[in-house]
Scaffold this motif. Structure first.
Motif, short mmCIF file in Angstrom:
data_model
loop_
_atom_site.label_atom_id
_atom_site.label_comp_id
_atom_site.label_asym_id
_atom_site.label_seq_id
_atom_site.Cartn_x
_atom_site.Cartn_y
_atom_site.Cartn_z
N GLY A 145 -26.87 -42.56 -2.25
CA GLY A 145 -25.88 -43.61 -2.46
C GLY A 145 -25.38 -43.54 -3.90
N LEU A 174 -32.76 -50.32 1.71
CA LEU A 174 -31.75 -49.92 0.73
C LEU A 174 -31.81 -50.89 -0.45
CD1 LEU A 174 -30.11 -48.86 3.71
CD2 LEU A 174 -29.57 -47.47 1.71
N VAL A 222 -28.59 -42.64 -6.00
CA VAL A 222 -29.96 -43.03 -5.63
C VAL A 222 -30.31 -42.51 -4.24
CG1 VAL A 222 -29.12 -45.32 -4.85
CG2 VAL A 222 -31.57 -44.99 -5.30
N THR A 261 -23.23 -40.62 0.45
CA THR A 261 -22.99 -41.14 1.80
C THR A 261 -22.60 -42.61 1.81
OG1 THR A 261 -25.35 -41.58 1.99
CG2 THR A 261 -24.53 -39.52 2.95
N ASP A 262 -22.79 -43.30 0.68
CA ASP A 262 -22.42 -44.71 0.62
C ASP A 262 -22.31 -45.10 -0.85
OD1 ASP A 262 -25.44 -44.29 1.17
OD2 ASP A 262 -25.39 -46.18 0.08
N1 HPA Z 1 -29.94 -45.81 -1.38
C1 HPA Z 1 -31.07 -45.12 -1.25
N2 HPA Z 1 -31.15 -44.02 -0.54
C2 HPA Z 1 -30.06 -43.57 0.07
C3 HPA Z 1 -28.85 -44.24 -0.05
C4 HPA Z 1 -28.80 -45.43 -0.82
O1 HPA Z 1 -27.75 -46.08 -0.93
N3 HPA Z 1 -27.94 -43.54 0.68
C5 HPA Z 1 -28.59 -42.47 1.19
N4 HPA Z 1 -29.87 -42.50 0.82
#
Ligand code: HPA
Length: 271
Positions: free
Chosen positions: A114, A191, A208, A233-234
């Motif tokens: 992220g 998360l 992260v 990915t986010d």
């Molecule tokens: N945080 C922690 N790990 C992750 C994240 C996130 O936003 N996205 C993918 N792995």
């Protein structure tokens, strides 16, 4: 973990035909497609490999695959082990030691992460330049560590500068945007909260995730040059935090994966 166990693990793999791989590759969540590029593959399921941890998370296929990519002998981990699955630091890094025992000379790592630095957008690639370990432990904190290498491992340059330079040039040549930054590892599986995203930004992280750092520490212990890429990915924007779900993360990883594969393939060719 003992030397004898590692030897048994590699004896099994050698007996299956894992013959002197040069390059090890770890594929992160949603990033398994590089395996389709492996020629003459030999597959070993984690559950069948002596002393490997048992694979649990169902979206990870949990396989070690040997074969050739771009004419180089490789061994690829499709799916890795995470602390959040209940394994310990020794378990999750055992495959790195096993690949090293098989003879790999270089290690390529990928993960889904992220963004903390909001210049990094969903679908971006980030070359990891440095990391922060927030997982509350070390894969080197065990009694017999000195049998395997130094106890006080230098971490002044954990990500190999030469391979980073090569990847940067490859990305330019292929016109694939490759950002750079600091990766922070957390245990997960939850998360981050808004307050945690703010905190991670203050301490200097750009992205992260829940993996990679223990593997990198062990690779440094083994003096194995490594390079690592995060697929963003986010976005962890604390002022506008959207709920993330795993399906989204996996979908974005899959959509972004072709860029990562293109970079890794060319790097493998040039190594
Ligand atoms: N945080 C922690 N790990 C992750 C994240 C996130 O936003 N996205 C993918 N792995």
């Amino acid at each position: 973990m003992t030397k004898k166990q590692l030897q048994e693990t590699t004896e099994y793999l050698k007996s299956k035909g894992f013959d002197k791989p040069e390059i090890g590759i770890v594929l992160g969540t949603g990033l398994g497609k590089l395996v389709e590029e492996i020629e003459n593959p030999i597959v070993a399921h984690y559950n069948h490999i002596p002393f490997f941890p048992m694979a649990t998370v169902e979206f990870h296929s949990g396989k070690l695959i040997y074969g050739e990519i771009e004419g180089k002998k490789v061994v690829v981990m499709q799916g890795r082990f995470h602390l959040y699955e209940g394994y310990d630091f020794i378990d999750i890094t055992y495959p790195i030691r096993a690949m090293h025992e098989l003879g790999i000379k270089k290690l390529l790592i990928s993960n889904a992460a992220g963004s903390i630095n909001l210049d990094l957008k969903k679908g971006d690639l980030m070359l990891i330049e440095d990391h922060i370990n927030l997982q509350g432990g070390s894969p080197l904190a065990f009694k017999d560590v000195a049998q395997f290498g130094d106890r006080f491992v230098d971490m002044s340059e954990p990500y190999n500068p030469e391979m980073r330079r090569m990847l940067t040039e490859i990305a330019e040549k292929k016109q694939i945007p490759l950002k750079k930054g600091v990766y922070v590892s957390v245990v997960g599986p939850q998360l981050e909260t808004k307050a945690e995203y703010r905190y991670l930004k203050i301490i200097g992280a750009d992205a992260v995730g829940m993996s990679t750092v223990p593997e990198v520490i062990v690779a440094n212990h083994l003096r194995l040059p490594i390079v690592a890429i995060s697929v963003i990915t986010d976005e962890g924007n604390p002022d506008n935090l959207k709920p993330v779900n795993l399906d989204d993360i996996i979908r974005v990883a899959g959509e972004t994966e072709p860029k990562m594969i293109a970079l890794f393939k060319e790097l493998i060719k040039e190594l």
